[in-house]
Design a protein around this motif. Structure first.
Motif, PDB file in Angstrom:
ATOM      1  N   GLY A 184       0.795  -1.218   0.000  1.00  0.00           N
ATOM      2  CA  GLY A 184       0.000   0.000   0.000  1.00  0.00           C
ATOM      3  C   GLY A 184       0.829   1.270   0.000  1.00  0.00           C
ATOM      4  N   GLU A 185       2.128   1.142  -0.304  1.00  0.00           N
ATOM      5  CA  GLU A 185       3.026   2.292  -0.301  1.00  0.00           C
ATOM      6  C   GLU A 185       3.193   2.893  -1.698  1.00  0.00           C
ATOM      7  OE1 GLU A 185       6.529   0.595   1.299  1.00  0.00           O
ATOM      8  OE2 GLU A 185       5.670   0.267   3.292  1.00  0.00           O
ATOM      9  N   LEU A 186       2.541   2.305  -2.686  1.00  0.00           N
ATOM     10  CA  LEU A 186       2.559   2.771  -4.069  1.00  0.00           C
ATOM     11  C   LEU A 186       1.162   2.537  -4.620  1.00  0.00           C
ATOM     12  CD1 LEU A 186       4.325   3.768  -6.505  1.00  0.00           C
ATOM     13  CD2 LEU A 186       4.783   1.351  -6.989  1.00  0.00           C
ATOM     14  N   ASP A 187       0.580   3.562  -5.241  1.00  0.00           N
ATOM     15  CA  ASP A 187      -0.814   3.448  -5.669  1.00  0.00           C
ATOM     16  C   ASP A 187      -1.007   2.430  -6.778  1.00  0.00           C
ATOM     17  OD1 ASP A 187      -1.957   5.437  -3.900  1.00  0.00           O
ATOM     18  OD2 ASP A 187      -0.917   6.940  -5.096  1.00  0.00           O
ATOM     19  N   PHE A 188      -0.132   2.453  -7.778  1.00  0.00           N
ATOM     20  CA  PHE A 188      -0.244   1.524  -8.906  1.00  0.00           C
ATOM     21  C   PHE A 188       1.148   1.070  -9.315  1.00  0.00           C
ATOM     22  CE2 PHE A 188      -3.952   4.299  -9.246  1.00  0.00           C
ATOM     23  CZ  PHE A 188      -4.986   3.386  -9.412  1.00  0.00           C
ATOM     24  N   CYS A 189       1.270  -0.210  -9.659  1.00  0.00           N
ATOM     25  CA  CYS A 189       2.519  -0.737 -10.187  1.00  0.00           C
ATOM     26  C   CYS A 189       2.203  -1.654 -11.354  1.00  0.00           C
ATOM     27  CB  CYS A 189       3.299  -1.503  -9.113  1.00  0.00           C
ATOM     28  SG  CYS A 189       4.878  -2.166  -9.693  1.00  0.00           S
ATOM     29  N   TYR A 190       2.839  -1.386 -12.489  1.00  0.00           N
ATOM     30  CA  TYR A 190       2.636  -2.192 -13.694  1.00  0.00           C
ATOM     31  C   TYR A 190       3.960  -2.883 -14.028  1.00  0.00           C
ATOM     32  CZ  TYR A 190      -1.102   1.271 -13.830  1.00  0.00           C
ATOM     33  OH  TYR A 190      -2.142   2.092 -13.495  1.00  0.00           O
ATOM     34  N   THR A 191       4.004  -4.189 -13.836  1.00  0.00           N
ATOM     35  CA  THR A 191       5.222  -4.959 -14.054  1.00  0.00           C
ATOM     36  C   THR A 191       5.135  -5.719 -15.368  1.00  0.00           C
ATOM     37  OG1 THR A 191       5.574  -5.252 -11.668  1.00  0.00           O
ATOM     38  CG2 THR A 191       6.720  -6.760 -13.141  1.00  0.00           C
ATOM     39  N   VAL A 192       6.093  -5.487 -16.241  1.00  0.00           N
ATOM     40  CA  VAL A 192       6.181  -6.225 -17.504  1.00  0.00           C
ATOM     41  C   VAL A 192       7.043  -7.457 -17.257  1.00  0.00           C
ATOM     42  CG1 VAL A 192       6.937  -6.160 -19.902  1.00  0.00           C
ATOM     43  CG2 VAL A 192       5.922  -4.120 -18.850  1.00  0.00           C
ATOM     44  N   HIS A 193       6.459  -8.631 -17.389  1.00  0.00           N
ATOM     45  CA  HIS A 193       7.125  -9.870 -16.998  1.00  0.00           C
ATOM     46  C   HIS A 193       8.018 -10.386 -18.134  1.00  0.00           C
ATOM     47  CE1 HIS A 193       4.543  -9.841 -13.510  1.00  0.00           C
ATOM     48  NE2 HIS A 193       3.490  -9.719 -14.301  1.00  0.00           N
ATOM     49  N   SER A 194       9.230  -9.853 -18.163  1.00  0.00           N
ATOM     50  CA  SER A 194      10.202 -10.243 -19.179  1.00  0.00           C
ATOM     51  C   SER A 194      11.600 -10.077 -18.610  1.00  0.00           C
ATOM     52  CB  SER A 194      10.039  -9.365 -20.438  1.00  0.00           C
ATOM     53  OG  SER A 194      11.088  -9.611 -21.362  1.00  0.00           O
ATOM     54  N   GLN A 195      12.559 -10.799 -19.169  1.00  0.00           N
ATOM     55  CA  GLN A 195      13.963 -10.640 -18.787  1.00  0.00           C
ATOM     56  C   GLN A 195      14.705  -9.734 -19.755  1.00  0.00           C
ATOM     57  OE1 GLN A 195      15.073 -12.016 -15.833  1.00  0.00           O
ATOM     58  NE2 GLN A 195      12.873 -12.451 -15.689  1.00  0.00           N
ATOM     59  N   SER A 196      14.040  -9.276 -20.800  1.00  0.00           N
ATOM     60  CA  SER A 196      14.671  -8.423 -21.807  1.00  0.00           C
ATOM     61  C   SER A 196      14.394  -6.954 -21.509  1.00  0.00           C
ATOM     62  CB  SER A 196      14.148  -8.764 -23.207  1.00  0.00           C
ATOM     63  OG  SER A 196      14.541  -7.773 -24.146  1.00  0.00           O
ATOM     64  N   ILE A 197      15.443  -6.190 -21.276  1.00  0.00           N
ATOM     65  CA  ILE A 197      15.279  -4.762 -21.011  1.00  0.00           C
ATOM     66  C   ILE A 197      14.588  -4.072 -22.182  1.00  0.00           C
ATOM     67  CG2 ILE A 197      16.541  -2.592 -20.706  1.00  0.00           C
ATOM     68  CD1 ILE A 197      18.597  -4.141 -19.084  1.00  0.00           C
ATOM     69  N   HIS A 198      14.954  -4.457 -23.397  1.00  0.00           N
ATOM     70  CA  HIS A 198      14.376  -3.818 -24.582  1.00  0.00           C
ATOM     71  C   HIS A 198      12.867  -4.054 -24.652  1.00  0.00           C
ATOM     72  CE1 HIS A 198      18.578  -4.917 -25.400  1.00  0.00           C
ATOM     73  NE2 HIS A 198      18.646  -3.771 -26.040  1.00  0.00           N
ATOM     74  N   ARG A 199      12.448  -5.306 -24.446  1.00  0.00           N
ATOM     75  CA  ARG A 199      11.025  -5.618 -24.517  1.00  0.00           C
ATOM     76  C   ARG A 199      10.258  -4.958 -23.366  1.00  0.00           C
ATOM     77  NH1 ARG A 199      13.701  -7.732 -28.009  1.00  0.00           N
ATOM     78  NH2 ARG A 199      13.535  -5.572 -28.639  1.00  0.00           N
TER      79      ARG A 199
END
Length: 230
Positions: A184-199
């Protein structure tokens, strides 16, 4: 290309090191590599939009409400994510269509960033700017492919305490950003599930565009029981 240069880029195009002598075969390999990366990027973007559709809508509506009250957007990140943060701020402040809003990338002013890094430490370069400029009606968006950068975490914590809407874009497994959101310390978090920084960064760009699109849509609607800031 020197041996060092070849070694440093072989992970991107491993087939180049195979001493290919057939030009057409090499071109076919390059085209196949590009198609594979484009397909993976499109898949990740779709999966991320599907996973976070409701969250993006909720955040975009909240952003629109804040912008109608005179709120401002602050974006920040490190390295390539700093460039992405600047692009996102520009999308909101200088859109090709729709209503522009006040938006800044906190890494854009080299004098401020280097002065703070030299005087108080790199971990505080974004927190100190939040302290100096932000109000409780504002929005803070941090972008990180790892979700673990100390300077971003301290700035998000400060922004949350000051009443800003806080949003994190992360990658891999989400890191500390995801943990902050769960607590609850951040309102929204969107995590892109990939190991590639570019993607990851390509999907971050798409998620940012969706936030902008939702905010634009809701800024054009009447705001019941609220008065826009003059």
């Amino acid at each position: 290309m020197t041996t060092h240069d070849s070694e440093s880029t072989s992970f991107l195009y491993p087939f180049i090191d195979s001493e290919e002598t057939d030009a057409q075969s090499l071109l076919d390999d390059l085209a196949a590599s590009a198609r594979g990366k484009a397909a993976e990027s499109a898949r990740l973007q779709k999966e991320s939009l599907d996973e976070y559709g409701d969250g993006l809508t909720a955040a975009g509506i909240d952003m629109a409400d804040r912008f109608r009250r005179g709120g401002r957007l602050y974006t920040f990140g490190n390295g390539g994510s700093s460039t992405d943060a600047a692009t996102l701020a520009s999308l909101f402040s200088r859109p090709a269509r729709g209503r522009p809003v006040a938006a800044w990338s906190l890494a854009a002013d080299q004098a401020v960033v280097t002065a703070l890094g030299n005087d108080v430490g790199f971990d505080l370069i974004f927190k100190r700017q939040i302290i100096a400029h932000a109000r409780d009606r504002d929005v803070a968006i941090a972008l990180s492919t790892s979700g673990n950068s100390d300077d971003l975490m301290t700035a998000l914590t400060e922004a949350k305490q000051r009443g800003l809407l806080t949003i994190g874009f992360a990658g891999h497994e989400g890191g500390r950003m995801a943990a902050m959101a769960s607590a609850g310390e951040l309102d929204f978090c969107y995590t892109v599930h990939s190991q590639s920084i570019h993607r990851i960064q390509e999907s971050h760009a798409m998620l940012g565009y969706r936030l902008w699109s939702v905010a634009q849509e809701h800024m054009t609607r009447p705001a019941p029981n609220s008065v826009e800031a003059s």
